[in-house]
Design an enzyme around this catalytic site. Structure first.
Site, PDB file in Angstrom:
ATOM      1  CE  LYS A 119     -17.652  -8.090  -5.857  1.00 47.31           C
ATOM      2  NZ  LYS A 119     -16.384  -8.222  -6.979  1.00 47.31           N
ATOM      3  CE  LYS A 238     -18.673 -13.488  -1.293  1.00 45.11           C
ATOM      4  NZ  LYS A 238     -17.832 -13.397  -2.816  1.00 45.11           N
ATOM      5  CE  LYS A 241     -11.241 -11.573  -4.352  1.00 47.13           C
ATOM      6  NZ  LYS A 241     -10.446 -12.213  -4.961  1.00 47.13           N
TER       7      LYS A 241
HETATM    8  P1  TYM Z   1     -13.183 -14.313  -7.326  1.00 47.51           P
HETATM    9  O1  TYM Z   1     -11.548 -13.273  -7.385  1.00 47.51           O
HETATM   10  O2  TYM Z   1     -13.738 -13.052  -6.640  1.00 47.51           O
HETATM   11  O3  TYM Z   1     -13.510 -15.872  -6.592  1.00 47.51           O
HETATM   12  C1  TYM Z   1     -12.351 -16.258  -7.114  1.00 47.51           C
HETATM   13  C2  TYM Z   1     -12.968 -17.420  -7.078  1.00 47.51           C
HETATM   14  O4  TYM Z   1     -13.141 -18.032  -5.668  1.00 47.51           O
HETATM   15  C3  TYM Z   1     -14.538 -17.991  -5.309  1.00 47.51           C
HETATM   16  N1  TYM Z   1     -15.091 -17.854  -3.904  1.00 47.51           N
HETATM   17  C4  TYM Z   1     -15.901 -18.686  -3.004  1.00 47.51           C
HETATM   18  N2  TYM Z   1     -16.320 -20.178  -3.120  1.00 47.51           N
HETATM   19  C5  TYM Z   1     -16.317 -20.285  -1.730  1.00 47.51           C
HETATM   20  N3  TYM Z   1     -16.494 -19.935  -0.959  1.00 47.51           N
HETATM   21  C6  TYM Z   1     -16.548 -18.460  -0.569  1.00 47.51           C
HETATM   22  N4  TYM Z   1     -16.652 -17.109   0.371  1.00 47.51           N
HETATM   23  C7  TYM Z   1     -15.694 -18.100  -2.292  1.00 47.51           C
HETATM   24  N5  TYM Z   1     -15.523 -16.505  -2.121  1.00 47.51           N
HETATM   25  C8  TYM Z   1     -15.302 -16.427  -3.635  1.00 47.51           C
HETATM   26  C9  TYM Z   1     -15.725 -17.505  -6.653  1.00 47.51           C
HETATM   27  O5  TYM Z   1     -17.155 -18.265  -6.465  1.00 47.51           O
HETATM   28  C10 TYM Z   1     -14.524 -17.644  -7.620  1.00 47.51           C
HETATM   29  O6  TYM Z   1     -14.579 -19.080  -7.869  1.00 47.51           O
HETATM   30  N6  TYM Z   1     -15.179 -13.559 -11.575  1.00 47.51           N
HETATM   31  C11 TYM Z   1     -14.826 -14.321 -10.783  1.00 47.51           C
HETATM   32  C12 TYM Z   1     -12.932 -14.196 -11.278  1.00 47.51           C
HETATM   33  C13 TYM Z   1     -13.156 -15.082 -13.311  1.00 47.51           C
HETATM   34  C14 TYM Z   1     -13.472 -16.152 -13.803  1.00 47.51           C
HETATM   35  C15 TYM Z   1     -13.125 -15.972 -15.009  1.00 47.51           C
HETATM   36  C16 TYM Z   1     -14.022 -17.531 -12.624  1.00 47.51           C
HETATM   37  C17 TYM Z   1     -12.856 -14.423 -14.250  1.00 47.51           C
HETATM   38  N7  TYM Z   1     -12.860 -14.719 -15.182  1.00 47.51           N
HETATM   39  C18 TYM Z   1     -13.327 -16.535 -15.679  1.00 47.51           C
HETATM   40  C19 TYM Z   1     -13.857 -18.057 -14.159  1.00 47.51           C
HETATM   41  C20 TYM Z   1     -13.574 -18.060 -15.341  1.00 47.51           C
HETATM   42  C21 TYM Z   1     -14.202 -13.897  -9.507  1.00 47.51           C
HETATM   43  O7  TYM Z   1     -14.168 -12.767  -9.305  1.00 47.51           O
HETATM   44  O8  TYM Z   1     -13.815 -14.017  -8.670  1.00 47.51           O
END
Ligand code: TYM
Length: 374
Positions: A119, A238, A241
């Site tokens: 990022k 990957k 969004k």
């Molecule tokens: P975030 O919001 O970027 O993404 C949310 C979830 O989607 C999963 N993900 C994917 N899984 C499979 N293939 C993909 N292409 C793909 N893109 C995204 C991410 O792995 C995630 O599970 N840091 C986290 C949010 C968070 C969190 C937490 C999660 C904050 N605190 C505590 C678990 C526990 C995040 O930015 O996810």
């Protein structure tokens, strides 16, 4: 007996993608629907994580509510006291514990995080390209522009982006969560969470529950490995969004027919033979994986059904129809979500979770000497 906690969060910026849905949302929602008598379910919106990279702050409130509505449309039951739905920033213990953990986390540890490197590189490149465009218009101010570009890029990479995993660790540790369904891109952050919890426990005595390691998580959620849905146009990266063109990304709000078209124009290969082979046929492999997830059938069955087929167009049509049907159904569910019920659930969960988070915070505060020992 207290129940083990299953916890996950999905950030509220932009629309969620099919990758978010399968990686983070569906595993916990399946547990919420089938096993809430055995486990406590915590699903939350990490709104403080939303602006670790620049966003339009005027839209954040709408996006937070929209996220909560998406969880409900995906099937999260609201009428169950074992299931909690809350906003991270409404429970101040998340920020407070983050500071404590920050002070026991090494700079090098954070610098090694792949997501930070990706990022921050992207932010630097964006700043550089913006300066380059301006330079093209005015070639006389080269040196000043190069300096400004360097300054811009380091200013745009926030300390929040840098210590993002620390806040994520606080999110998990505050509730003693054992199971944390996330996509493969978050595995490194989960590992850090385990490390910091173990470090604090060994320095101060038992404060935190250590979440299970990634392989055990996959086992619990019935998966062979971490999930990574790939971009349809560039299957080496990957599905994300934050992708600007959005051509290779299926958003949950996409017009179902447009999403079907995205599948039909997905990049494949010229081998003309369907096989599950991540290295040599990443595009076809990604579509096989998506189809198995959409149908809810084992990957091996889907692979056996299509392996050896030579007509990619026919196979893509099957996947495209499945995507179109899924989105039509999902969006119909979304249009029926009652906002007042969602808000009621958020508020009641926040009261309950604040109490539970504060208990853990107090344990940590006592351990580090901020509060008198019991
Ligand atoms: P975030 O919001 O970027 O993404 C949310 C979830 O989607 C999963 N993900 C994917 N899984 C499979 N293939 C993909 N292409 C793909 N893109 C995204 C991410 O792995 C995630 O599970 N840091 C986290 C949010 C968070 C969190 C937490 C999660 C904050 N605190 C505590 C678990 C526990 C995040 O930015 O996810």
């Amino acid at each position: 007996m207290t129940k083990s906690v299953i916890l996950t969060g999905l950030r509220a910026n932009n629309d969620l993608t099919l990758g978010n849905y399968f990686g983070g949302m569906l595993p916990i929602i399946e547990m919420a629907k089938a096993r809430s008598s055995e486990y406590q379910i915590n699903m939350f919106i990490p709104d403080l994580h939303s602006f670790t990279t620049p966003i339009n702050h005027d839209e954040l409130q709408t996006q937070v509510m929209n996220n909560a509505r998406l969880f409900v449309a995906a099937g999260l039951p609201l009428d169950n006291n074992e299931i909690h739905l809350y906003r991270q920033s409404y429970i101040s213990a998340h920020s407070e514990l983050t500071w404590i953990l920050d002070c026991f986390t090494g700079m090098g540890e954070m610098q090694r995080m792949t997501q930070f490197k990706d990022k921050s590189n992207k932010l630097s490149n964006d700043a550089f390209n913006a300066t380059k465009d301006e330079q093209a218009e005015s070639p006389l101010v080269n040196t000043a522009m190069a300096l400004e570009s360097a300054m811009h890029s380091s200013e745009r990479i926030s300390v929040g982006l840098f210590n993002y995993p620390v806040l994520m660790a606080a999110d998990i540790l505050l509730y003693d969560a054992l199971y944390v369904p996330v996509g493969d891109d978050q595995t490194q952050h989960l590992e850090y969470t385990r490390d910091i919890a173990e470090r604090m426990n060994s320095k101060f005595g038992s404060i935190f529950t250590v979440p299970l390691a990634a392989p055990k998580q996959h086992e619990f959620f019935g998966k062979g490995q971490g999930l990574r849905i790939m971009d349809l146009q560039t299957p080496s990266k990957k599905m994300s969004k934050s992708d600007e063109s959005g051509k290779g990304v299926i958003f949950l709000s996409d017009d179902p027919k447009l999403a079907a078209k995205k599948v039909m124009s997905a990049t494949t290969d010229d081998l003309a033979l369907i096989a599950f082979d991540r290295k040599n046929q990443p595009g076809i492999t990604n579509l096989l994986e998506i189809l198995s997830l959409l149908r809810g059938t084992p990957l091996d069955d889907v692979v056996a059904e299509f392996e050896g087929h030579t007509r990619y167009g026919d196979f893509k049509k099957v996947v495209a129809n499945e995507v179109e049907g899924f989105l039509t159904n999902f969006q119909a569910n979304l249009s029926e979500v009652d906002d007042s019920k969602v808000l009621e659930k958020l508020e009641s969960s926040e009261i309950a979770m604040r109490a539970s988070a504060n208990k853990t915070l107090l344990r940590a505060q006592r351990a580090v000497g901020l509060r008198p020992k019991e």
